[in-house]
Write an enzyme that holds these catalytic residues in place. Sequence first.
Site, PDB file in Angstrom:
ATOM      1  N   TYR A  45       5.189   0.427   5.487  1.00  0.00           N
ATOM      2  CA  TYR A  45       3.841   0.340   4.933  1.00  0.00           C
ATOM      3  C   TYR A  45       2.960  -0.513   5.852  1.00  0.00           C
ATOM      4  O   TYR A  45       2.942  -1.745   5.769  1.00  0.00           O
ATOM      5  CB  TYR A  45       3.857  -0.260   3.530  1.00  0.00           C
ATOM      6  CG  TYR A  45       4.758   0.468   2.553  1.00  0.00           C
ATOM      7  CD1 TYR A  45       5.027   1.820   2.692  1.00  0.00           C
ATOM      8  CD2 TYR A  45       5.352  -0.207   1.497  1.00  0.00           C
ATOM      9  CE1 TYR A  45       5.862   2.491   1.803  1.00  0.00           C
ATOM     10  CE2 TYR A  45       6.182   0.451   0.596  1.00  0.00           C
ATOM     11  CZ  TYR A  45       6.429   1.797   0.765  1.00  0.00           C
ATOM     12  OH  TYR A  45       7.255   2.453  -0.117  1.00  0.00           O
ATOM     13  N   HIS A 113      15.536   3.800   3.222  1.00  0.00           N
ATOM     14  CA  HIS A 113      14.219   4.412   3.034  1.00  0.00           C
ATOM     15  C   HIS A 113      14.200   5.847   3.564  1.00  0.00           C
ATOM     16  O   HIS A 113      14.186   6.083   4.771  1.00  0.00           O
ATOM     17  CB  HIS A 113      13.160   3.575   3.766  1.00  0.00           C
ATOM     18  CG  HIS A 113      11.757   3.866   3.335  1.00  0.00           C
ATOM     19  ND1 HIS A 113      10.670   3.163   3.811  1.00  0.00           N
ATOM     20  CD2 HIS A 113      11.247   4.769   2.455  1.00  0.00           C
ATOM     21  CE1 HIS A 113       9.572   3.618   3.245  1.00  0.00           C
ATOM     22  NE2 HIS A 113       9.898   4.602   2.430  1.00  0.00           N
TER      23      HIS A 113
END
Length: 300
Positions: A45, A113
């Site tokens: 992010y 992830h």
Amino acid sequence: MKAPFGFGTAPLGILPDLVDAQAAQRCLERAEELGIRYFDTAPFYGAGLAEERLGAFLAGRDPAGLVLSTKVGRSVVPGGTTVFDFGRDAVRRQLEESLRRLGTDRIDIVYLHDPDDHWESAIDEAWPALAELRASGVVGAVGAGMNQTAMLHRFVRETDMDVMLLANRYTLLQQYEADELFAACAERGVRVVLGAVLNGGILATGAVPGAHFLYRPAPPDVLERVARIEAVGFRHGVPLVAAALQFAAAHPQAASVLVGAKSAEELERNLAAAARPIPAAFWAELVELGLVGADRALPA
């Protein structure tokens, strides 16, 4: 961990509409004021920016009572290129960098992830590395975060991971895709965190022109279904976002539902919707119209 709603920090670090640092801090502070105790982030992010902003928020705070999660395996390098690396050394290096940005020496949960195309390295290298870090106490719990159920189901069956982060696959629009995963998690004592329960936007915006479903323009059948749900909501005074958030949180396997926001005001609106009373007649009409399955768990 049992926290009905957690805060997902992705909107605080991702371009193109980057939130400025002051607004990001106010958003995190407001989340804490409103009772949120679970904060999820990832190096992906904003190439670590979301982690840095969460770290700035945590500085000087007692972490007791807070649950923090981050991710490994997916990152962004200068220039904006996404890199996937689930090798043992890469996972350890990524986690060290995350801990530095967060300003802590321990993290409650670490997820793999999006290892969709990297099963072998994820199961053979990343998972053992995280299991070792869990055994040493650097990591409290280990899991995987994905937008699909099949591989998460494999992780549940083939490892002793603690928690799965499932995005976009148990929502008011997608009610059955995760049933086998939920059953396996219940059998093995694995917790589930739900993310992206607004399906990339359409369950927040409604069936408006340009609405997005799974991060793409919504197809006609999805627009039509959302419009029908909205019509029922209008008759009962129930906003679409309230129904979507509360439906997801009602699942008995959901340990937490992540809510993202770019501002304190947006977060306040979402949490107010999540707490808004919804009459039983609203859910009954959705069931009658076939818009919610009669066997689905519904908010009390």
